[in-house]
Design a protein around this motif. Structure first.
Motif, PDB file in Angstrom:
ATOM      1  N   TYR A  13       3.409  -5.927  -6.121  1.00 27.23           N
ATOM      2  CA  TYR A  13       2.161  -6.093  -5.369  1.00 27.23           C
ATOM      3  C   TYR A  13       2.092  -5.081  -4.221  1.00 27.23           C
ATOM      4  O   TYR A  13       1.045  -4.469  -3.970  1.00 27.23           O
ATOM      5  N   SER A  14       3.226  -4.885  -3.531  1.00 25.44           N
ATOM      6  CA  SER A  14       3.274  -3.947  -2.409  1.00 25.44           C
ATOM      7  C   SER A  14       3.080  -2.515  -2.884  1.00 25.44           C
ATOM      8  O   SER A  14       2.384  -1.716  -2.240  1.00 25.44           O
ATOM      9  N   ALA A  15       3.678  -2.157  -4.039  1.00 25.53           N
ATOM     10  CA  ALA A  15       3.526  -0.797  -4.563  1.00 25.53           C
ATOM     11  C   ALA A  15       2.070  -0.524  -4.935  1.00 25.53           C
ATOM     12  O   ALA A  15       1.554   0.574  -4.701  1.00 25.53           O
ATOM     13  N   LEU A  16       1.382  -1.521  -5.508  1.00 23.85           N
ATOM     14  CA  LEU A  16      -0.034  -1.350  -5.841  1.00 23.85           C
ATOM     15  C   LEU A  16      -0.881  -1.214  -4.575  1.00 23.85           C
ATOM     16  O   LEU A  16      -1.839  -0.434  -4.533  1.00 23.85           O
ATOM     17  N   ALA A  17      -0.528  -1.987  -3.537  1.00 21.88           N
ATOM     18  CA  ALA A  17      -1.263  -1.875  -2.276  1.00 21.88           C
ATOM     19  C   ALA A  17      -1.061  -0.492  -1.653  1.00 21.88           C
ATOM     20  O   ALA A  17      -2.014   0.114  -1.128  1.00 21.88           O
ATOM     21  N   ARG A  18       0.162   0.048  -1.720  1.00 22.93           N
ATOM     22  CA  ARG A  18       0.406   1.396  -1.195  1.00 22.93           C
ATOM     23  C   ARG A  18      -0.345   2.439  -2.010  1.00 22.93           C
ATOM     24  O   ARG A  18      -0.845   3.432  -1.473  1.00 22.93           O
ATOM     25  N   CYS A  19      -0.423   2.204  -3.328  1.00 21.34           N
ATOM     26  CA  CYS A  19      -1.147   3.138  -4.196  1.00 21.34           C
ATOM     27  C   CYS A  19      -2.620   3.225  -3.796  1.00 21.34           C
ATOM     28  O   CYS A  19      -3.199   4.322  -3.768  1.00 21.34           O
ATOM     29  N   ARG A  20      -3.211   2.088  -3.477  1.00 19.34           N
ATOM     30  CA  ARG A  20      -4.619   2.091  -3.052  1.00 19.34           C
ATOM     31  C   ARG A  20      -4.799   2.895  -1.767  1.00 19.34           C
ATOM     32  O   ARG A  20      -5.774   3.629  -1.599  1.00 19.34           O
ATOM     33  N   VAL A  21      -3.819   2.753  -0.843  1.00 18.42           N
ATOM     34  CA  VAL A  21      -3.894   3.514   0.415  1.00 18.42           C
ATOM     35  C   VAL A  21      -3.742   5.004   0.149  1.00 18.42           C
ATOM     36  O   VAL A  21      -4.473   5.846   0.703  1.00 18.42           O
ATOM     37  N   LEU A  23      -4.468   6.696  -2.525  1.00 16.80           N
ATOM     38  CA  LEU A  23      -5.631   7.252  -3.216  1.00 16.80           C
ATOM     39  C   LEU A  23      -6.901   7.158  -2.387  1.00 16.80           C
ATOM     40  O   LEU A  23      -7.938   7.709  -2.782  1.00 16.80           O
ATOM     41  N   GLY A  24      -6.842   6.445  -1.260  1.00 17.69           N
ATOM     42  CA  GLY A  24      -8.023   6.309  -0.402  1.00 17.69           C
ATOM     43  C   GLY A  24      -9.127   5.497  -1.037  1.00 17.69           C
ATOM     44  O   GLY A  24     -10.310   5.792  -0.818  1.00 17.69           O
ATOM     45  N   LEU A  25      -8.779   4.475  -1.798  1.00 14.59           N
ATOM     46  CA  LEU A  25      -9.773   3.657  -2.489  1.00 14.59           C
ATOM     47  C   LEU A  25     -10.187   2.488  -1.592  1.00 14.59           C
ATOM     48  O   LEU A  25      -9.345   1.682  -1.179  1.00 14.59           O
ATOM     49  N   ASP A  26     -11.463   2.417  -1.284  1.00  8.82           N
ATOM     50  CA  ASP A  26     -11.963   1.288  -0.507  1.00  8.82           C
ATOM     51  C   ASP A  26     -12.154   0.051  -1.383  1.00  8.82           C
ATOM     52  O   ASP A  26     -12.010  -1.077  -0.930  1.00  8.82           O
ATOM     53  N   SER A  27     -12.493   0.267  -2.637  1.00  6.44           N
ATOM     54  CA  SER A  27     -12.779  -0.837  -3.549  1.00  6.44           C
ATOM     55  C   SER A  27     -11.498  -1.322  -4.224  1.00  6.44           C
ATOM     56  O   SER A  27     -10.758  -0.527  -4.825  1.00  6.44           O
ATOM     57  N   GLN A  28     -11.250  -2.627  -4.116  1.00  8.18           N
ATOM     58  CA  GLN A  28     -10.093  -3.207  -4.803  1.00  8.18           C
ATOM     59  C   GLN A  28     -10.294  -3.135  -6.320  1.00  8.18           C
ATOM     60  O   GLN A  28      -9.345  -2.893  -7.078  1.00  8.18           O
ATOM     61  N   LYS A  29     -11.535  -3.365  -6.781  1.00  7.32           N
ATOM     62  CA  LYS A  29     -11.803  -3.363  -8.214  1.00  7.32           C
ATOM     63  C   LYS A  29     -11.585  -1.976  -8.829  1.00  7.32           C
ATOM     64  O   LYS A  29     -11.194  -1.859  -9.989  1.00  7.32           O
ATOM     65  N   TYR A 171      -8.432 -10.509  -5.874  1.00  2.00           N
ATOM     66  CA  TYR A 171      -8.229  -9.098  -6.211  1.00  2.00           C
ATOM     67  C   TYR A 171      -7.906  -8.270  -4.972  1.00  2.00           C
ATOM     68  O   TYR A 171      -8.191  -7.072  -4.919  1.00  2.00           O
ATOM     69  N   ASP A 172      -7.282  -8.875  -3.970  1.00  9.11           N
ATOM     70  CA  ASP A 172      -7.082  -8.233  -2.670  1.00  9.11           C
ATOM     71  C   ASP A 172      -5.641  -7.754  -2.536  1.00  9.11           C
ATOM     72  O   ASP A 172      -4.707  -8.559  -2.517  1.00  9.11           O
ATOM     73  N   PHE A 173      -5.439  -6.449  -2.473  1.00  5.24           N
ATOM     74  CA  PHE A 173      -4.120  -5.846  -2.254  1.00  5.24           C
ATOM     75  C   PHE A 173      -4.057  -5.343  -0.814  1.00  5.24           C
ATOM     76  O   PHE A 173      -4.781  -4.415  -0.440  1.00  5.24           O
ATOM     77  N   GLN A 174      -3.196  -5.962  -0.001  1.00  2.00           N
ATOM     78  CA  GLN A 174      -3.059  -5.589   1.409  1.00  2.00           C
ATOM     79  C   GLN A 174      -1.681  -4.973   1.641  1.00  2.00           C
ATOM     80  O   GLN A 174      -0.656  -5.637   1.454  1.00  2.00           O
ATOM     81  N   ALA A 175      -1.650  -3.724   2.039  1.00  2.55           N
ATOM     82  CA  ALA A 175      -0.377  -3.051   2.302  1.00  2.55           C
ATOM     83  C   ALA A 175       0.181  -3.470   3.658  1.00  2.55           C
ATOM     84  O   ALA A 175      -0.570  -3.826   4.575  1.00  2.55           O
ATOM     85  N   ALA A 176       1.492  -3.447   3.793  1.00  5.56           N
ATOM     86  CA  ALA A 176       2.128  -3.748   5.073  1.00  5.56           C
ATOM     87  C   ALA A 176       1.800  -2.645   6.070  1.00  5.56           C
ATOM     88  O   ALA A 176       1.813  -1.453   5.739  1.00  5.56           O
TER      89      ALA A 176
END
Length: 504
Positions: A13-21, A23-29, A171-176
């Motif tokens: 879950y943490s790795a996916l949240a870091r991936c979103r950060v 890539l600069g993706l605002d949308s979780q979907k 569907y919410d990924f929150q990075a530390a």
């Protein structure tokens, strides 16, 4: 497809949240569409699924496969050893598969007495070291385990973040980050019980392929544990004595924070030292292990349980417990035969002072007892002695009286077949034997009220009250007052209402 390699002991879950950060993706979907080809994959913290889709989309980086993700970057190793091997296989298949779901149900966490922590947690000292080493933060697995409230490296208590363990948005990924991991000052020192559980959790998470003992093996393991503690009297296990030792071993603060601080042995603790019929959570197992086998590695305890026999004990008709001679068995058998002869049946023999004798034979000479009881079984009455014609007349008279007493009362419930039968004593017996009661069948066929007749009676009651008060209602008012729905109004009631409209 870009995907950062998970760090050591990092949640997927943490790795996916870091991936979103990254890539600069605002949308979780959008993250889910790119990496899972499905915008409806839930962001599960402990037991994620659809890992096969993820690996296909990111191109299977070197050294990263489904088994590695499941065992090193989820909380699967905490649940797997304590569920049956069959459920363990289904759980792993559900996590790796493309369309499988229900991972939380298969793990048993949804119905377990021990739940997950309310918030994602962190050690502030570890977070600072992680940032100094990698230039970013991430969520460690060991921090997110209920009961393990300490960091074993810095001997301090874990702190709650601002991110819920189960988020309202699926569907919410929150990075530390420093924003959702606030802290002021140095953390408090950890409790000794927290450290004991945290070390055992660390050992379990480090096991790549831990065994999953069966229910029979767990039953034998905990029976052996009770014998080691000197808490057995014959076959009886003194659970209260064992629970008092648990209370003495663990601090009251730790027991209270995990809902375990009770004076008497709780139901789950009693069940653990009996025959296992269900799985228990890792925290319940670790609570016992850290008390009675403190200092022993969790992996070695799993190996010990997995090596115990997995077959049922089979009785050949002789004593099940050594130490009882043939003469003792003969005496107990003779006593039971006399009790059967005097009482006339097994149930009455037990009720007339033979309960202890029955239990003794059940434990030590079960096969003989079952065969003897089957031979001496007393056949209960089969209704051959009942005069059904006479009973039919008596019941019919009673039903006629009930009908006469309720005929003028418009406020009674629907006088259906079941309602009439419930006015009789032993209504269940009458209902089962209606084929032998022709008068009662004829009465019910004539006087049992249909749904349409009941609806007309309700309308009639309201109309009579309105006539006495001089009030005139519209059709929809009558229907609402009588609780009639247009879709459920019978043809008879609709005809009755139509006649009222024509009359008015």
């Amino acid at each position: 497809m870009y995907f950062p390699m998970p760090h050591q002991d990092e949640l997927l879950y943490s790795a996916l949240a870091r991936c979103r950060v990254h890539l600069g993706l605002d949308s979780q979907k959008e993250l889910l569409r790119q990496h899972f080809s499905d915008p409806w994959v839930a962001a599960t913290t402990d037991l994620p699924n659809h890992l096969g889709k993820l690996l296909r989309n990111i191109g299977r980086p070197l050294g990263l496969d489904a088994a590695l993700l499941v065992r090193r970057h989820t909380l699967f190793p905490l649940y797997a050893p304590f569920i049956t091997p069959e459920r363990r296989g289904r759980l792993e298949k559900a996590m790796v598969g493309d369309g499988e779901s229900g991972t939380l149900g298969l793990s048993g966490v949804t119905t377990a007495a021990v739940k997950w922590p309310p918030w994602l947690r962190f050690c502030p000292i570890c977070l600072a070291e992680i940032y100094a080493r990698h230039g970013e933060y991430y969520w460690c697995r060991e921090w997110q385990v209920i009961g393990a409230n300490a960091c074993i490296e810095h001997l301090c208590r874990l702190l709650d973040s601002c991110v819920p363990f189960r988020r309202r948005s699926r569907y919410d990924f929150q990075a530390a980050s420093p924003w959702n991991c606030p802290h002021r000052g140095p953390p408090a020192p950890a409790d000794a019980s927290d450290l004991l559980i945290a070390r055992s959790v660390h050992q379990l998470l480090s096991l790549a392929n831990a065994l999953s003992p069966t229910f029979r093996q767990w039953s034998r393991f905990y029976h052996r544990l009770a014998i080691e503690q000197g808490a057995t009297t014959g076959h009886h296990i003194r659970v209260d004595m064992l629970w008092q030792r648990v209370l003495f071993s663990h601090s009251s603060n730790w027991l209270a924070s995990n809902g375990l601080l009770v004076s008497e042995a709780p139901c789950w603790f009693v069940a653990m030292f009996r025959k296992h019929r269900k799985s228990f959570s890792f925290l319940q197992h670790l609570t016992v292990w850290t008390c009675f086998r403190q200092g022993q590695d969790a992996g070695s305890l799993l190996v010990e349980a997995g090596r115990l026999p997995d077959e049922e004990k089979v009785s050949d008709g002789a004593a099940l417990v050594t130490g009882h001679t043939d003469w003792q068995l003969f005496q107990q058998r003779e006593k039971w035969l006399k009790a059967l002869g005097k009482a006339g049946g097994t149930k009455r023999a037990r009720e007339q002072g033979g309960q202890a004798l029955y239990f003794w034979l059940y434990r030590h000479d079960r096969q003989w007892l079952m065969v003897t009881n089957a031979i001496r079984k007393v056949e209960h009455g089969n209704h051959r002695q009942i005069d059904w014609a006479k009973r039919d007349r008596q019941l019919a008279r009673r039903l006629i009286r009930v009908e006469g007493e309720s005929a003028e009362n418009l406020a009674t419930p629907r006088r259906s077949k079941a309602w009439f039968l419930n006015q009789l004593s032993h209504s269940a017996s009458v209902e089962k034997n209606l084929q032998r009661l022709p008068l009662c069948r004829a009465f019910l066929g004539k006087y049992a009220e249909s749904l349409g007749e009941y609806q007309v009676r309700r309308l009639t009651k309201v109309l009579i009250n309105d006539a006495l008060t001089g009030r005139v209602r519209k059709k929809w008012e009558l229907e609402r007052l009588c609780g009639l729905q247009t879709s459920r109004t019978t043809e008879l009631a609709r005809s009755f209402l139509q006649g009222l409209d024509e009359t008015l």
